[in-house]
Design a protein around this motif. Sequence first.
Motif, PDB file in Angstrom:
ATOM      1  N   GLU A  67       0.852  -1.188   0.000  1.00  0.00           N
ATOM      2  CA  GLU A  67       0.000   0.000   0.000  1.00  0.00           C
ATOM      3  C   GLU A  67       0.885   1.235   0.000  1.00  0.00           C
ATOM      4  O   GLU A  67       1.763   1.386   0.867  1.00  0.00           O
ATOM      5  CB  GLU A  67      -0.904   0.000   1.235  1.00  0.00           C
ATOM      6  CG  GLU A  67      -1.805   1.220   1.333  1.00  0.00           C
ATOM      7  CD  GLU A  67      -2.633   1.210   2.608  1.00  0.00           C
ATOM      8  OE1 GLU A  67      -3.208   2.267   2.934  1.00  0.00           O
ATOM      9  OE2 GLU A  67      -2.672   0.161   3.288  1.00  0.00           O
TER      10      GLU A  67
ATOM     11  N   THR B 135       2.050   4.959   0.611  1.00  0.00           N
ATOM     12  CA  THR B 135       1.780   6.008   1.585  1.00  0.00           C
ATOM     13  C   THR B 135       2.641   7.217   1.251  1.00  0.00           C
ATOM     14  O   THR B 135       3.590   7.120   0.462  1.00  0.00           O
ATOM     15  CB  THR B 135       2.101   5.530   3.011  1.00  0.00           C
ATOM     16  OG1 THR B 135       3.521   5.401   3.153  1.00  0.00           O
ATOM     17  CG2 THR B 135       1.429   4.197   3.322  1.00  0.00           C
TER      18      THR B 135
ATOM     19  N   ARG C  99       3.672   0.277   2.772  1.00  0.00           N
ATOM     20  CA  ARG C  99       3.483  -0.680   3.843  1.00  0.00           C
ATOM     21  C   ARG C  99       2.769  -1.899   3.285  1.00  0.00           C
ATOM     22  O   ARG C  99       2.051  -1.820   2.280  1.00  0.00           O
ATOM     23  CB  ARG C  99       2.715  -0.082   5.018  1.00  0.00           C
ATOM     24  CG  ARG C  99       1.333   0.439   4.723  1.00  0.00           C
ATOM     25  CD  ARG C  99       0.594   0.793   6.012  1.00  0.00           C
ATOM     26  NE  ARG C  99      -0.648   1.513   5.735  1.00  0.00           N
ATOM     27  CZ  ARG C  99      -0.816   2.802   5.952  1.00  0.00           C
ATOM     28  NH1 ARG C  99       0.167   3.526   6.446  1.00  0.00           N
ATOM     29  NH2 ARG C  99      -1.974   3.387   5.672  1.00  0.00           N
TER      30      ARG C  99
END
Length: 332
Positions: free
Chosen positions: A50, A52, A57
């Motif tokens: 994911e 960010t 992460r």
Amino acid sequence: MELRHLRYFVAVAEMGNVSHAATDRLHVAQPSLSRQIRDLEKGVGVPLLERTPKGVRLTDAGRAFLDEARAILKYTDEAVLRTRAIGGKGEKELHAGIFPLVAARIMPRLLRDYQKAMPNVHVQLHDWPEEKQIAAVRDGQLHLAIIIPPLTGDWRRQLRFEELMSLRVCLAVSSNHPFAQRKTVSLAEAARQPFIGLLHGEFPQHRVYVNAIFARVKSKPRFVEEHDGWAGLFSAVDAGTGVAIASDAFDYAFGNRVKILPLTPEPKRVPLGIISRKGRPSPAAEMFCLCAREAFSGAIRSRLHQSPRSLGAGVMDEVHLTRDSKLERYVD
């Protein structure tokens, strides 16, 4: 899907940042690495990372995939090393230097794993002063050594250092010392205590590290005794003769007789890792390094599970497959 996709994914997952993984770990262009990760996610069929603002992460699927990817890479590396060993000269011995206080806790697992992987190679461990170990690695008397590397000297021109973990710098005091009931001790307070050290002639880097730790405080440690090994040093601390610089990684060795106290402000952590000659290592030495990474990584995960504050944030990023770590981060 190819092995390089797995290696790239593991590097990004461990560092939490595509750019850092590209430049510091993999030495590839960031756009190329991003493309390989996208290709991997397309092949797997689900998002693994994911994005960010600060990096990436793992998704739930990514965390599960990371464990499997590490296992595949480990087994692949071991298969390659075993094949090289069979096709090579059939090494019978591996000579390794050790840093006893830390290695004693981790070495049993490391040796068990190594014996399973290389049953025909006999490991001889050598508990020598740091300077002697460095000279022995340089001269070929030792294949490698697990040490706290020197802050000074030109050893890096000929030798390579791979960091396995970083050690928190603490103060060791007797259980009867006035500091023993405290949670922390300031550097300024510690510097005013009588200090126990290692013989400067045999362990010159010990004094170099102590001086670096107290460089920013006005008072400087005064050494009242020096010993030719860690056992003597901590026996003197236990007896109340003085205090000493230590690490909380040593706390298992002395029970309640010696207290290991954090220092404030916290000094920069000290690296511990494998020092070896530059160039391609022998199959026996390469397998030892692989087993060492796994053993130290397992010990850190166990310690973090037991006491999340003991090693601090970011340590896990430094454990896996770190190459030629830079020591300048210890001193500004």
